[in-house]
Enzyme design. Structure first.
Site, PDB file in Angstrom:
ATOM      1  N   GLU A   1      11.629  -2.306  -1.936  1.00  0.00           N
ATOM      2  CA  GLU A   1      10.797  -1.989  -0.770  1.00  0.00           C
ATOM      3  C   GLU A   1      11.642  -2.173   0.481  1.00  0.00           C
ATOM      4  O   GLU A   1      12.773  -2.666   0.406  1.00  0.00           O
ATOM      5  CB  GLU A   1       9.551  -2.890  -0.753  1.00  0.00           C
ATOM      6  CG  GLU A   1       8.602  -2.588  -1.920  1.00  0.00           C
ATOM      7  CD  GLU A   1       7.355  -3.453  -1.943  1.00  0.00           C
ATOM      8  OE1 GLU A   1       7.240  -4.367  -1.118  1.00  0.00           O
ATOM      9  OE2 GLU A   1       6.503  -3.196  -2.811  1.00  0.00           O
TER      10      GLU A   1
ATOM     11  N   HIS B   1       1.225  -2.539   9.008  1.00  0.00           N
ATOM     12  CA  HIS B   1       1.791  -1.829   7.854  1.00  0.00           C
ATOM     13  C   HIS B   1       1.953  -0.367   8.243  1.00  0.00           C
ATOM     14  O   HIS B   1       1.042   0.225   8.824  1.00  0.00           O
ATOM     15  CB  HIS B   1       0.856  -1.956   6.648  1.00  0.00           C
ATOM     16  CG  HIS B   1       1.510  -1.580   5.351  1.00  0.00           C
ATOM     17  ND1 HIS B   1       1.799  -0.283   5.023  1.00  0.00           N
ATOM     18  CD2 HIS B   1       1.955  -2.334   4.322  1.00  0.00           C
ATOM     19  CE1 HIS B   1       2.377  -0.261   3.826  1.00  0.00           C
ATOM     20  NE2 HIS B   1       2.493  -1.497   3.384  1.00  0.00           N
TER      21      HIS B   1
ATOM     22  N   ARG C   1       9.485  -3.236   8.089  1.00  0.00           N
ATOM     23  CA  ARG C   1       8.154  -2.728   8.392  1.00  0.00           C
ATOM     24  C   ARG C   1       7.872  -2.567   9.885  1.00  0.00           C
ATOM     25  O   ARG C   1       7.248  -1.606  10.314  1.00  0.00           O
ATOM     26  CB  ARG C   1       7.156  -3.738   7.843  1.00  0.00           C
ATOM     27  CG  ARG C   1       6.126  -3.140   7.025  1.00  0.00           C
ATOM     28  CD  ARG C   1       5.335  -4.222   6.396  1.00  0.00           C
ATOM     29  NE  ARG C   1       5.404  -4.025   4.967  1.00  0.00           N
ATOM     30  CZ  ARG C   1       4.744  -4.760   4.100  1.00  0.00           C
ATOM     31  NH1 ARG C   1       4.010  -5.769   4.508  1.00  0.00           N
ATOM     32  NH2 ARG C   1       4.834  -4.499   2.823  1.00  0.00           N
TER      33      ARG C   1
ATOM     34  N   HIS D   1      -2.055  -5.497   9.338  1.00  0.00           N
ATOM     35  CA  HIS D   1      -1.912  -5.819   7.917  1.00  0.00           C
ATOM     36  C   HIS D   1      -1.802  -7.312   7.639  1.00  0.00           C
ATOM     37  O   HIS D   1      -2.480  -7.826   6.747  1.00  0.00           O
ATOM     38  CB  HIS D   1      -0.674  -5.094   7.400  1.00  0.00           C
ATOM     39  CG  HIS D   1      -0.422  -5.248   5.939  1.00  0.00           C
ATOM     40  ND1 HIS D   1      -1.317  -4.813   4.981  1.00  0.00           N
ATOM     41  CD2 HIS D   1       0.626  -5.793   5.258  1.00  0.00           C
ATOM     42  CE1 HIS D   1      -0.823  -5.072   3.776  1.00  0.00           C
ATOM     43  NE2 HIS D   1       0.334  -5.696   3.922  1.00  0.00           N
TER      44      HIS D   1
ATOM     45  N   ARG E   1       7.375 -10.355   8.509  1.00  0.00           N
ATOM     46  CA  ARG E   1       7.478 -10.751   7.104  1.00  0.00           C
ATOM     47  C   ARG E   1       8.147  -9.664   6.265  1.00  0.00           C
ATOM     48  O   ARG E   1       7.833  -8.475   6.415  1.00  0.00           O
ATOM     49  CB  ARG E   1       6.077 -11.039   6.546  1.00  0.00           C
ATOM     50  CG  ARG E   1       6.074 -11.318   5.066  1.00  0.00           C
ATOM     51  CD  ARG E   1       4.700 -11.705   4.561  1.00  0.00           C
ATOM     52  NE  ARG E   1       3.706 -10.657   4.698  1.00  0.00           N
ATOM     53  CZ  ARG E   1       3.591  -9.602   3.899  1.00  0.00           C
ATOM     54  NH1 ARG E   1       4.455  -9.403   2.898  1.00  0.00           N
ATOM     55  NH2 ARG E   1       2.630  -8.727   4.102  1.00  0.00           N
TER      56      ARG E   1
END
Ligand code: SIN
Length: 535
Positions: free
Chosen positions: A122, A241, A287, A347, A382
């Site tokens: 990811e 997100h 992100r 998110h 994060r």
């Protein structure tokens, strides 16, 4: 308000997601059979519901042959944009390996091929290290296993539809329990007195107009910590997100980051993969970078952006992402073939109630773990798939520490009620909450300015001044929790005069070295000067 019933137990864990369940298990296991305590786990909704259940992509752990905890640590620190606490991150990645192996021993069926675990990649991961289950139903599998384990431990008692309103504090300044609206059926207001509490109330996405979080993610633990005037940390850092489904009439369903990891593209209305104009890592940038680039592209073009899933192919998409496939189909979209309209959506909160490495808060007897807590592990942003790991690692630590710190503390005999409950003044309940999710989205979202944050603080101050409290009505308390949390977010964001990680100020668009530090305040430290809001 109805008379308040009192119940005494040893411990209460608030929340039945990954952090709450893991904390309850650790507490029960630390106590063992000899001293079997009575542990209540309170779930706000049905036991089947928690933010964890909706987690798709997976759980990161350095378990593959090509990975090490060192690489995982480096990626976590890098994503955190200079604010991820190195010691907390080390604990996360090292103990994370043990916690995930233990989960597998307890029966977690992570996806495998030929008997070997499969690892996905990811955004911002340098290695393939994300375990998943049922393709894109990882949270559900983790909850299933933890629930089974917790239900096998006789000390643990579950209570569904139990909404925690406020903490109570003993005369000598310890957390003495909490006030909860206990269902099912007409809720009764119950004062649960105990030796210690773990708050694991999960997410806060419902503060914002667009969120991937379910309807019950209303910042409840943060709201009650606000009213207890506990120290908070990093409240300016809320992660958006990049890819939530954006179709009229559809919920902003999460389209997991793993879709991009497996090859899906982010494109604008002309079909251009525009992310490379913003960052050389394109779809696999962190992100915050991807979400902001998409938001700016939407502003620049005035047109929607899309997740082009055609590189995946329909049969691979169906097999690897069954749940996303099914939801897209409900809206006439074929995963693996179509361009799916997407928007960045609120998110995950990196900020929260300030804790040490063992979940201890500033209030003796009160612990916090999971998304409601902040020990600095995630810094300003994060790393994808580190949140379930956080819940496992720091949930277990909080449960363990609670037992070790309080095994000789008696259950308090008398715990006073907070002053507003002693003489509640009858106030009429408005018919609906103020439009704080729109305010949050417009003034406190992906791009912030001093003027916008001041507007947000002024409106929140006005709304909070007249909002009824305490009121034994769940939606009214949820609105209070969300507005008080949002006032902290706006206040912290107003004070941080730079851009870093998930916090972007158009009037201070770069990182500033003097701001490479955490902000931590109690609401009263800034509440009546900067925030102008109390309760
Ligand atoms: C996702 O599947 O993209 C969400 C996982 C996470 O928030 O880390």
């Amino acid at each position: 308000m109805e008379p308040i019933e009192t119940v005494s137990v040893d411990y209460v864990v608030v929340g039945a997601g990954v952090a709450g369940l893991r904390a309850a298990i650790a507490l029960a296991m630390a106590a063992g059979n000899r001293d079997q305590p009575r542990i209540w786990v309170l779930a706000k909704d049905s036991l089947a519901e928690s933010n964890t259940r909706y987690a798709q992509g997976g759980i990161a752990a350095a378990l593959s042959d090509e990975d090490t905890v060192y690489f995982h640590l480096q990626d976590t620190l890098q994503a955190g944009a200079g604010l991820s606490d190195p010691e907390m991150a080390r604990i996360l990645v090292e103990e994370g390996v043990q916690r995930v192996e233990e989960l597998i021993e307890w029966g977690a069926a992570f996806d495998r091929t030929g008997g070997r675990l499969v690892f996905a990649i990811e955004g911002a991961h340098s290695r393939r290290r994300v375990l998943h289950a049922g393709g894109d139903a990882t949270g559900q599998e983790i909850v299933r296993v933890l629930m089974q384990k917790a239900q096998s431990l006789p000390a643990i008692e579950f209570h569904e539809y139990a909404f925690t309103m406020d903490l109570t504090v003993t005369d000598d300044g310890r957390c003495g329990g909490l006030l909860a609206l206990m269902g099912p059926g007409p809720p009764r207001l119950v004062h649960v007195c105990c030796r210690g509490v773990v708050l694991a109330t999960g997410g806060s996405g419902r503060i914002f107009r667009y969120t991937t979080n379910p309807p019950f993610a209303t910042a409840d633990g943060l709201g009650l910590a606000f009213r207890a005037d506990l120290p908070f940390q990093d409240m300016e850092f809320f992660q958006f997100h990049p890819t939530a489904l954006h179709v009229p009439g559809a919920p902003h369903f999460l389209l997991t980051e793993a879709l991009r990891g497996e090859g899906a593209w982010v494109v604008n209305a002309d079909g251009e993969r525009f992310l490379f104009r913003y960052d050389p890592r394109g779809e696999l940038a962190p992100r915050d970078v991807v979400a902001r680039a998409m938001f700016l592209e939407i502003q620049r073009t005035g047109a929607p952006v899309f997740l082009d899933t055609s590189p995946l192919g329909e049969s691979f998409a169906r097999e690897r992402f069954p749940r996303v496939t099914q939801v897209c189909a409900q809206f006439g979209l074929t995963l693996g073939r179509d361009r799916i309209p997407v928007i960045p959506a609120a998110h995950y909160y990196m900020g929260g109630i300030r804790t040490d490495a063992w979940g201890r808060t500033a209030l003796p007897g009160l612990y916090a773990a999971g998304e409601v807590a902040c020990n600095g592990v995630h810094g300003a942003n994060r790393l994808a798939s580190n949140s379930l790991l956080d819940g496992l690692v720091f949930g277990a630590r909080a449960g363990q520490a609670l037992w070790e710190d309080t095994q000789d503390v008696p259950v308090p005999k008398h715990v006073p009620l907070p002053a507003p409950y002693r003489k509640p003044s009858p106030t009429a309940l408005p018919s609906e909450p103020p439009p704080f999710p729109d305010l949050a989205w417009e003034q406190c979202g992906l791009i912030r300015t001093e003027a916008g944050l001041k507007t947000a603080l002024a409106r929140l101050s006005e709304w909070l001044r007249t909002w009824p409290y305490p009121v034994p009505v769940r939606w009214a308390m949820e609105a209070l929790n969300a507005m008080q949390t949002l006032s902290l977010l706006a206040g912290f964001a107003y004070l941080r005069q730079e851009s870093r990680g998930a916090h972007y100020r158009a009037d201070f668009p770069t990182e500033r070295p003097e701001w490479r530090r955490h902000q931590a305040f109690r609401p009263s430290d800034i509440g009546y000067s900067v925030l102008g809001v109390g309760c």
